[in-house]
Design an enzyme around this catalytic site. Structure first.
Site, mmCIF file in Angstrom:
data_model
loop_
_atom_site.group_PDB
_atom_site.id
_atom_site.type_symbol
_atom_site.label_atom_id
_atom_site.label_comp_id
_atom_site.label_asym_id
_atom_site.label_seq_id
_atom_site.Cartn_x
_atom_site.Cartn_y
_atom_site.Cartn_z
ATOM 1 C CE1 TYR A 47 -15.207 14.816 -40.524
ATOM 2 C CE2 TYR A 47 -14.505 17.028 -40.907
ATOM 3 C CZ TYR A 47 -14.495 15.839 -40.289
ATOM 4 O OH TYR A 47 -13.236 15.861 -39.399
ATOM 5 C CG HIS B 266 -10.539 11.698 -41.505
ATOM 6 N ND1 HIS B 266 -11.845 12.084 -42.123
ATOM 7 C CD2 HIS B 266 -10.668 11.768 -40.047
ATOM 8 C CE1 HIS B 266 -12.549 12.300 -41.186
ATOM 9 N NE2 HIS B 266 -12.151 12.523 -40.084
HETATM 10 N N1 LIG Z 1 -10.194 12.393 -36.401
HETATM 11 C C1 LIG Z 1 -10.599 13.822 -37.207
HETATM 12 O O1 LIG Z 1 -9.791 13.989 -37.967
HETATM 13 C C2 LIG Z 1 -11.540 14.629 -36.592
HETATM 14 C C3 LIG Z 1 -12.272 13.972 -35.427
HETATM 15 C C4 LIG Z 1 -13.362 15.052 -34.756
HETATM 16 C C5 LIG Z 1 -13.312 16.312 -35.243
HETATM 17 N N2 LIG Z 1 -12.548 16.929 -36.167
HETATM 18 C C6 LIG Z 1 -12.354 18.294 -36.538
HETATM 19 O O2 LIG Z 1 -12.248 18.954 -35.517
HETATM 20 C C7 LIG Z 1 -13.270 19.838 -35.543
HETATM 21 C C8 LIG Z 1 -13.809 20.359 -34.067
HETATM 22 O O3 LIG Z 1 -14.023 19.199 -33.219
HETATM 23 P P1 LIG Z 1 -15.639 18.823 -33.158
HETATM 24 O O4 LIG Z 1 -16.234 19.788 -33.877
HETATM 25 O O5 LIG Z 1 -15.724 17.542 -32.895
HETATM 26 O O6 LIG Z 1 -15.651 19.398 -31.440
HETATM 27 P P2 LIG Z 1 -15.852 20.715 -30.689
HETATM 28 O O7 LIG Z 1 -15.654 21.727 -31.827
HETATM 29 O O8 LIG Z 1 -14.986 20.595 -29.649
HETATM 30 O O9 LIG Z 1 -17.289 20.742 -30.359
HETATM 31 C C9 LIG Z 1 -18.425 20.920 -31.091
HETATM 32 C C10 LIG Z 1 -19.613 20.738 -30.289
HETATM 33 O O10 LIG Z 1 -19.834 21.656 -29.273
HETATM 34 C C11 LIG Z 1 -20.876 22.523 -29.451
HETATM 35 N N3 LIG Z 1 -20.593 23.882 -29.139
HETATM 36 C C12 LIG Z 1 -19.678 24.670 -29.939
HETATM 37 N N4 LIG Z 1 -19.610 25.709 -29.547
HETATM 38 C C13 LIG Z 1 -20.488 26.037 -28.418
HETATM 39 C C14 LIG Z 1 -21.044 27.111 -27.594
HETATM 40 N N5 LIG Z 1 -20.551 28.317 -27.574
HETATM 41 N N6 LIG Z 1 -22.068 26.725 -26.785
HETATM 42 C C15 LIG Z 1 -22.375 25.513 -26.701
HETATM 43 N N7 LIG Z 1 -22.031 24.611 -27.475
HETATM 44 C C16 LIG Z 1 -21.083 24.758 -28.322
HETATM 45 C C17 LIG Z 1 -21.433 22.180 -30.985
HETATM 46 O O11 LIG Z 1 -22.544 22.321 -30.969
HETATM 47 P P3 LIG Z 1 -23.535 23.586 -31.644
HETATM 48 O O12 LIG Z 1 -23.541 23.172 -33.324
HETATM 49 O O13 LIG Z 1 -24.851 23.605 -31.033
HETATM 50 O O14 LIG Z 1 -22.721 24.803 -31.464
HETATM 51 C C18 LIG Z 1 -20.974 20.767 -30.886
HETATM 52 O O15 LIG Z 1 -22.118 19.640 -30.348
HETATM 53 C C19 LIG Z 1 -14.328 19.206 -36.289
HETATM 54 O O16 LIG Z 1 -15.598 19.781 -36.733
HETATM 55 C C20 LIG Z 1 -13.711 18.591 -37.460
HETATM 56 O O17 LIG Z 1 -13.372 19.450 -38.292
HETATM 57 C C21 LIG Z 1 -11.447 16.024 -36.840
#
Ligand SMILES: NC(=O)c1ccc[n+]([C@@H]2O[C@H](COP(=O)([O-])OP(=O)(O)OC[C@H]3O[C@@H](n4cnc5c(N)ncnc54)[C@H](OP(=O)(O)O)[C@@H]3O)[C@@H](O)[C@H]2O)c1
Length: 313
Positions: free
Chosen positions: A58, A118
């Protein structure tokens, strides 16, 4: 903030975890400064978050390291990940050790609480479990990592084939699965088994794009109704989830999405990935709220019962 035991690890973690990857990468994707990203991690800590998820891939480990530098080490749980597949599959021990040492340096610590492999795709699981896992077990014995985790490649594996295999092995302390109100397939295939095996569970993709951007939600709804996976008359195609919002219900689709995941049996930590302090505050507030009213939860379960082919991205 509520705290919960992360399965067999025994760690008392906050139900809200900060995700430092995904589309936001702490705001770095929107060209926010490193200083803002450090401030965001500190804000999460001030709001009671004690579980922070990052990864070597990341580019946010260093930011996390700076943000936690003044926090007593035992007050925060760091989850990070080894990039997978390996660059050099012929030398898993050498490569994993090198990656871990680099992560430790960037995170300014001498141990990782949960170290994951990962984004493992189903055909790669055999290599992860036979070649990488023994190295992680050794590193655990050396005290460099406390618990061993594995995360799925949800985009490529929306039905959780890899995690279903992993849960049969009884070797992983923690798993990270994609789960949200659109694709609830982890409930029966992953979460129920994880509860039985006392495996810690982290949820990713709680909102991602489809549940945070109205236009994307309309597109996903249209796709699901066209495929016949969701009944056409199950919701308003312009605002498909409007029935969940209102007095005594959710305050927004994002609020509904977080509360839906938070209260799913078997889920320990719901990760929230954001670059925005306002979103972070709102999301943590949502995760502290009670479950959605039972009829709303039941309707969401019924509408999306047959959906397992999308991630909500
Ligand atoms: N395979 C893996 O290991 C893997 C894959 C994916 C993710 N992950 C982990 O899981 C974490 C969470 O998943 P994710 O970040 O992919 O998805 P998520 O948390 O479900 O969604 C993030 C998205 O939602 C938006 N968002 C968040 N809160 C919001 C709100 N209150 N209103 C409007 N938009 C909002 C964010 O934009 P803004 O920045 O504008 O808020 C961003 O575009 C990651 O950060 C990572 O640490 C791991």
């Amino acid at each position: 903030m509520e705290y919960i035991t992360l399965g067999r690890t025994g760690l008392k973690v906050s139900v809200a975890g900060l995700g430092c990857g995904g589309p936001s990468r702490l705001g770095l994707r929107d060209n926010r400064s490193e200083k803002d990203a450090v401030a965001l991690v500190k804000l999460a800590l001030d709001l009671g978050v004690n579980f922070i998820d990052t990864a070597e891939a990341y580019g946010t480990e260093e930011i996390v390291g700076k943000a936690i530098a003044t926090v007593p080490r035992d007050k925060v749980f760091i989850s990070t990940k080894k990039k997978f597949p390996l660059d050099d599959p012929s030398d898993p021990a050498g490569e994993v050790r090198k990656s871990l040492e680099q992560s430790l340096r960037r995170l300014r610590t001498d141990y990782i609480d949960v170290y994951h492999v990962h984004g493992v795709e189903p055909p790669e699981y055999k290599y992860a479990s036979t070649k990488v896992l023994p190295v992680l077990v050794q590193l655990k014995q050396e005290g460099k990592i406390r618990f061993i985790g594995i995360t799925e490649a949800f985009v490529e594996d929306t039905t959780h084939r890899m995690l279903r295999q992993a849960l049969r092995d009884d070797a992983w302390d923690v798993i990270m699965a994609g789960f949200n109100l659109l694709n609830q397939s982890a409930r029966s295939s992953v979460l129920q088994k994880a509860v039985k095996e006392k495996v810690g569970t982290l949820v990713m993709f709680a909102v991602r794009r489809a549940l945070s951007q109205p236009k994307r939600l309309r597109e996903v709804w249209a796709e699901l109704t066209k495929k016949g996976l969701v009944e056409r008359d199950a919701g308003n195609p312009e605002e498909p989830l409007d029935f969940s919002i209102g007095d005594g219900k959710a305050s927004s689709v994002v609020d509904a999405a977080y509360r839906f995941c938070r209260h799913e049996p078997g889920v320990h930590v719901v990760l929230s990935g954001t670059g925005s302090p306002e979103h972070l505050r709102a999301n943590i507030e949502s995760l502290a709220k009670p479950p959605l009213p039972a009829p709303i939860t039941a309707r969401l379960k019924e509408i999306f019962a047959r959906v397992d082919c999308i991630t909500g991205n």
